[in-house]
Design a protein around this motif. Structure first.
Motif, PDB file in Angstrom:
ATOM      1  N   ALA A  69     -43.602 -22.618  25.193  1.00 50.89           N
ATOM      2  CA  ALA A  69     -42.890 -23.187  24.052  1.00 50.89           C
ATOM      3  C   ALA A  69     -43.826 -24.001  23.167  1.00 50.89           C
ATOM      4  O   ALA A  69     -43.546 -24.220  21.987  1.00 50.89           O
ATOM      5  CB  ALA A  69     -41.727 -24.056  24.535  1.00 50.89           C
ATOM      6  N   HIS A  70     -44.929 -24.462  23.739  1.00 51.22           N
ATOM      7  CA  HIS A  70     -45.932 -25.208  22.972  1.00 51.22           C
ATOM      8  C   HIS A  70     -47.114 -24.281  22.702  1.00 51.22           C
ATOM      9  O   HIS A  70     -47.743 -23.781  23.629  1.00 51.22           O
ATOM     10  CB  HIS A  70     -46.411 -26.436  23.748  1.00 51.22           C
ATOM     11  N   ARG A  71     -47.359 -24.049  21.436  1.00 52.74           N
ATOM     12  CA  ARG A  71     -48.467 -23.167  21.079  1.00 52.74           C
ATOM     13  C   ARG A  71     -49.262 -23.779  19.931  1.00 52.74           C
ATOM     14  O   ARG A  71     -48.739 -23.848  18.808  1.00 52.74           O
ATOM     15  CB  ARG A  71     -47.926 -21.790  20.691  1.00 52.74           C
ATOM     16  N   PRO A  72     -50.465 -24.271  20.211  1.00 51.65           N
ATOM     17  CA  PRO A  72     -51.129 -24.161  21.503  1.00 51.65           C
ATOM     18  C   PRO A  72     -50.647 -25.225  22.499  1.00 51.65           C
ATOM     19  O   PRO A  72     -50.193 -26.295  22.113  1.00 51.65           O
ATOM     20  CB  PRO A  72     -52.597 -24.409  21.151  1.00 51.65           C
ATOM     21  N   PHE A  73     -50.775 -24.892  23.771  1.00 51.93           N
ATOM     22  CA  PHE A  73     -50.546 -25.859  24.843  1.00 51.93           C
ATOM     23  C   PHE A  73     -51.842 -26.642  24.981  1.00 51.93           C
ATOM     24  O   PHE A  73     -52.882 -26.080  25.321  1.00 51.93           O
ATOM     25  CB  PHE A  73     -50.201 -25.139  26.143  1.00 51.93           C
ATOM     26  N   VAL A  74     -51.794 -27.940  24.702  1.00 49.69           N
ATOM     27  CA  VAL A  74     -53.013 -28.746  24.613  1.00 49.69           C
ATOM     28  C   VAL A  74     -53.257 -29.472  25.934  1.00 49.69           C
ATOM     29  O   VAL A  74     -52.389 -30.209  26.425  1.00 49.69           O
ATOM     30  CB  VAL A  74     -52.917 -29.766  23.465  1.00 49.69           C
TER      31      VAL A  74
ATOM     32  N   GLY B 192     -53.108 -19.086  16.103  1.00 52.78           N
ATOM     33  CA  GLY B 192     -52.118 -18.669  17.092  1.00 52.78           C
ATOM     34  C   GLY B 192     -52.642 -18.709  18.517  1.00 52.78           C
ATOM     35  O   GLY B 192     -52.259 -17.883  19.358  1.00 52.78           O
ATOM     36  N   ILE B 193     -53.488 -19.687  18.820  1.00 56.72           N
ATOM     37  CA  ILE B 193     -54.078 -19.825  20.159  1.00 56.72           C
ATOM     38  C   ILE B 193     -53.012 -20.294  21.152  1.00 56.72           C
ATOM     39  O   ILE B 193     -52.171 -21.139  20.834  1.00 56.72           O
ATOM     40  CB  ILE B 193     -55.253 -20.817  20.125  1.00 56.72           C
ATOM     41  N   ASP B 194     -53.082 -19.767  22.367  1.00 54.70           N
ATOM     42  CA  ASP B 194     -52.114 -20.149  23.402  1.00 54.70           C
ATOM     43  C   ASP B 194     -52.450 -21.481  24.061  1.00 54.70           C
ATOM     44  O   ASP B 194     -51.562 -22.300  24.313  1.00 54.70           O
ATOM     45  CB  ASP B 194     -52.042 -19.069  24.481  1.00 54.70           C
TER      46      ASP B 194
ATOM     47  N   PRO C 233     -51.090 -34.626  23.736  1.00 57.10           N
ATOM     48  CA  PRO C 233     -51.424 -33.486  24.581  1.00 57.10           C
ATOM     49  C   PRO C 233     -50.290 -33.195  25.562  1.00 57.10           C
ATOM     50  O   PRO C 233     -49.594 -34.096  25.997  1.00 57.10           O
ATOM     51  CB  PRO C 233     -52.683 -33.955  25.320  1.00 57.10           C
ATOM     52  N   HIS C 234     -50.138 -31.944  25.905  1.00 55.43           N
ATOM     53  CA  HIS C 234     -49.048 -31.551  26.793  1.00 55.43           C
ATOM     54  C   HIS C 234     -49.409 -31.729  28.264  1.00 55.43           C
ATOM     55  O   HIS C 234     -48.528 -31.739  29.121  1.00 55.43           O
ATOM     56  CB  HIS C 234     -48.675 -30.095  26.504  1.00 55.43           C
ATOM     57  N   GLU C 235     -50.693 -31.862  28.538  1.00 51.81           N
ATOM     58  CA  GLU C 235     -51.159 -32.138  29.900  1.00 51.81           C
ATOM     59  C   GLU C 235     -52.476 -32.887  29.803  1.00 51.81           C
ATOM     60  O   GLU C 235     -53.320 -32.561  28.969  1.00 51.81           O
ATOM     61  CB  GLU C 235     -51.356 -30.836  30.684  1.00 51.81           C
ATOM     62  N   VAL C 236     -52.635 -33.913  30.635  1.00 49.98           N
ATOM     63  CA  VAL C 236     -53.910 -34.632  30.738  1.00 49.98           C
ATOM     64  C   VAL C 236     -54.418 -34.438  32.159  1.00 49.98           C
ATOM     65  O   VAL C 236     -53.731 -34.778  33.129  1.00 49.98           O
ATOM     66  CB  VAL C 236     -53.748 -36.132  30.427  1.00 49.98           C
ATOM     67  N   LEU C 237     -55.611 -33.884  32.285  1.00 52.03           N
ATOM     68  CA  LEU C 237     -56.202 -33.639  33.595  1.00 52.03           C
ATOM     69  C   LEU C 237     -57.338 -34.628  33.836  1.00 52.03           C
ATOM     70  O   LEU C 237     -58.277 -34.706  33.045  1.00 52.03           O
ATOM     71  CB  LEU C 237     -56.742 -32.212  33.689  1.00 52.03           C
TER      72      LEU C 237
END
Length: 260
Positions: free
Chosen positions: A115-120, A200-202, A237-241
């Protein structure tokens, strides 16, 4: 002036251990004992209270932590009492099971929400923890899953960091976004995120400069990177690692608390 006693004279070249053996001995000091050193220490011995006491000392010395060590030793003592652990191989296997049991509840798979494009994904951590290499592996994994990837070189401080990330982009087939060394990291991620949306990067993976969790000004810089991202995508960001060195012991927990 002191002179070496004859019986303490240096060993001859034939008696000295080879370079590889000496290197291995140094590398096996400290926290790197979990398999090889334990096997050498306990081989041929019965698993008894003395061995468990030695194991407890080594766990504490390796900075596993008092509570975790107590939990592990309680479980091992119970199994020894039931005669389930009769040799060193069984003991090491049981030790691994205890460690996995402690860590497993915190395991969380990386789920990329389409649903998030791009997923950051923002990758952070202290210096030398392996952030850039981790990004390269993640990029390869995402590409293998059929996702398009863009790598953003927001580590503009470390020498050759941009070039290293570009190599990973080439190897994984990812697109690459960077600016000149010394550029503002916020500007890098801003432009990279705009480019990723336009193409349009994923998945976009953003590298960041290593920083100690105790350096408050550099931690504030990370917050700025996050704010800049949110000008383009309020949910990013959608995820922080957080990339950690597995040999850091309890300091890894302190890092996780500060980076959270």
């Amino acid at each position: 002036m002191f002179r070496r006693a004859p019986e303490q004279a240096a060993a001859s070249a034939d008696e000295r251990p080879g370079f590889v053996a000496r290197l291995r001995a140094r590398l096996n000091r400290g926290a790197s004992w979990l398999s090889r050193d334990l096997t050498e220490l306990f081989t041929g011995r019965d698993i008894d209270a003395a061995i468990l006491e030695e194991l407890e000392t080594r766990l504490i010395s390796a900075d596993v932590g008092v509570q975790a060590t107590e939990r592990i030793l309680t479980a091992l003592r119970a199994r020894v009492a039931r005669r389930e652990l009769t040799d060193v191989g069984a003991l090491i296997g049981a030790l691994r099971e205890c460690v996995v049991e402690i860590l497993a509840p915190g395991a969380q798979p990386l789920v990329i929400d389409a649903a998030h494009r791009p997923f950051v994904i923002l990758v952070v951590g202290v210096n030398g923890s392996g952030k850039t290499t981790t990004i390269g592996k993640l990029a390869r994994r995402c590409a293998a899953e059929g996702r398009s990837v863009l790598l953003a070189a927001a580590d503009t401080f470390r020498a050759a960091a941009i070039e290293q990330l570009e190599v990973w982009a080439q190897r994984s087939g990812a697109e690459f976004a960077a600016q000149q060394p010394g550029a503002d990291p916020g500007a890098v991620v801003f432009d990279a995120l705009q480019a990723a949306r336009a193409r349009g990067i994923d998945v976009m993976l953003a590298d960041t400069a290593g920083r100690l969790h105790s350096q408050s000004h550099l931690m504030e810089e990370l917050k700025k990177v996050r704010r800049v991202m949110q000008r383009v995508d309020p949910s990013a960001p959608h995820e922080v690692l957080l990339v950690l060195d597995a040999n850091q012991g309890q300091n890894a927990l302190a890092q996780a608390q500060q980076f959270s």
